[in-house]
Design an enzyme around this catalytic site. Structure first.
Site, PDB file in Angstrom:
ATOM      1  N   HIS A 119       0.807  -1.224   0.000  1.00  0.00           N
ATOM      2  CA  HIS A 119       0.000   0.000   0.000  1.00  0.00           C
ATOM      3  C   HIS A 119       0.844   1.279   0.000  1.00  0.00           C
ATOM      4  O   HIS A 119       0.296   2.371  -0.061  1.00  0.00           O
ATOM      5  CB  HIS A 119      -0.930   0.020   1.217  1.00  0.00           C
ATOM      6  CG  HIS A 119      -2.049  -0.978   1.143  1.00  0.00           C
ATOM      7  ND1 HIS A 119      -1.852  -2.329   1.304  1.00  0.00           N
ATOM      8  CD2 HIS A 119      -3.375  -0.814   0.933  1.00  0.00           C
ATOM      9  CE1 HIS A 119      -3.012  -2.963   1.195  1.00  0.00           C
ATOM     10  NE2 HIS A 119      -3.955  -2.071   0.962  1.00  0.00           N
ATOM     11  N   TYR A 138      -0.034  -3.372  -4.000  1.00  0.00           N
ATOM     12  CA  TYR A 138      -1.032  -4.359  -3.620  1.00  0.00           C
ATOM     13  C   TYR A 138      -2.179  -4.242  -4.627  1.00  0.00           C
ATOM     14  O   TYR A 138      -2.651  -3.137  -4.912  1.00  0.00           O
ATOM     15  CB  TYR A 138      -1.520  -4.101  -2.193  1.00  0.00           C
ATOM     16  CG  TYR A 138      -2.462  -5.167  -1.704  1.00  0.00           C
ATOM     17  CD1 TYR A 138      -2.012  -6.472  -1.514  1.00  0.00           C
ATOM     18  CD2 TYR A 138      -3.788  -4.875  -1.459  1.00  0.00           C
ATOM     19  CE1 TYR A 138      -2.880  -7.462  -1.093  1.00  0.00           C
ATOM     20  CE2 TYR A 138      -4.662  -5.864  -1.030  1.00  0.00           C
ATOM     21  CZ  TYR A 138      -4.204  -7.156  -0.847  1.00  0.00           C
ATOM     22  OH  TYR A 138      -5.060  -8.135  -0.435  1.00  0.00           O
TER      23      TYR A 138
END
Length: 197
Positions: A119, A138
């Protein structure tokens, strides 16, 4: 010669994505300063362990306490040679801190090496620095990254000064690519191949 690396972390950042790069980069001779907005050197953040067990998304458990070794308000991005941005849940709120975004912009404006995983690219997107890059993250944040102007690539990718990976299983390739940008000599598995002979 070791480099000065800034690592921006926060509560419930992914444990492996903080601990492993921090230790690996220090192990090969770099100095890594870990900072978090509104916290000082000596304070800790709480990490989270994200695991994949066949559900539609990852499961989260409480990780370790990780001690910061620098104070963000006292750091100057220009003093650092590279930036590392771990993932986990921390990026979703770290990207709301203007000093974090300003620090990220410095590394892109000066073309210094940047490594982001999972992230972590959420912070880069919020900083407005991804236009024209190829990257990964991700998979659940793919749309957000593409909306920031980049092209999606599956797997670890290096594009100019930026190295990205999808999650902690990418560590061997992701860290190796980052260390290449830092000027380290990386064997890329040759030592393991020799041991198998």
């Amino acid at each position: 010669m070791g480099k000065q690396i800034l690592m921006i972390v926060g509560d419930f950042g992914e444990d492996y994505e903080i601990m492993v790069p921090f230790q690996a980069l220090e192990m090969v001779g770099h100095e890594v300063h870990t900072v978090c907005p509104d916290k000082e050197a000596g304070e800790t953040i709480k990490t989270a362990i994200h695991d994949f067990r066949g559900d539609q998304t990852y499961m989260e458990s409480r990780g370790h306490d990780f001690e910061l070794n620098a104070t963000m308000a006292e750091t100057e991005p220009s003093d650092y040679d590279a930036l590392c941005v771990p993932g986990g849940r921390a990026p979703e709120y770290l990207r709301t801190h203007e000093p974090v975004l300003e620090a990220v912009r410095h590394f892109f404006e000066t073309d210094k090496p940047v490594a982001a995983v999972c992230h972590g690219p959420q912070i880069l997107a919020a900083a407005g620095v991804l236009e024209g890059y190829e990257l990964t993250a991700y998979p659940a944040v793919r749309a957000e990254c593409e909306a920031a102007g980049c092209s999606w690539v599956d797997g670890v990718v290096t594009d100019g000064n930026l190295v990205t990976g999808q999650a902690w299983p990418d560590h061997p390739e992701w860290l190796s690519a980052f260390m290449d940008l830092l000027g380290d000599e990386v064997s890329h598995g040759e030592a393991f191949a020799a041991a198998d002979d």
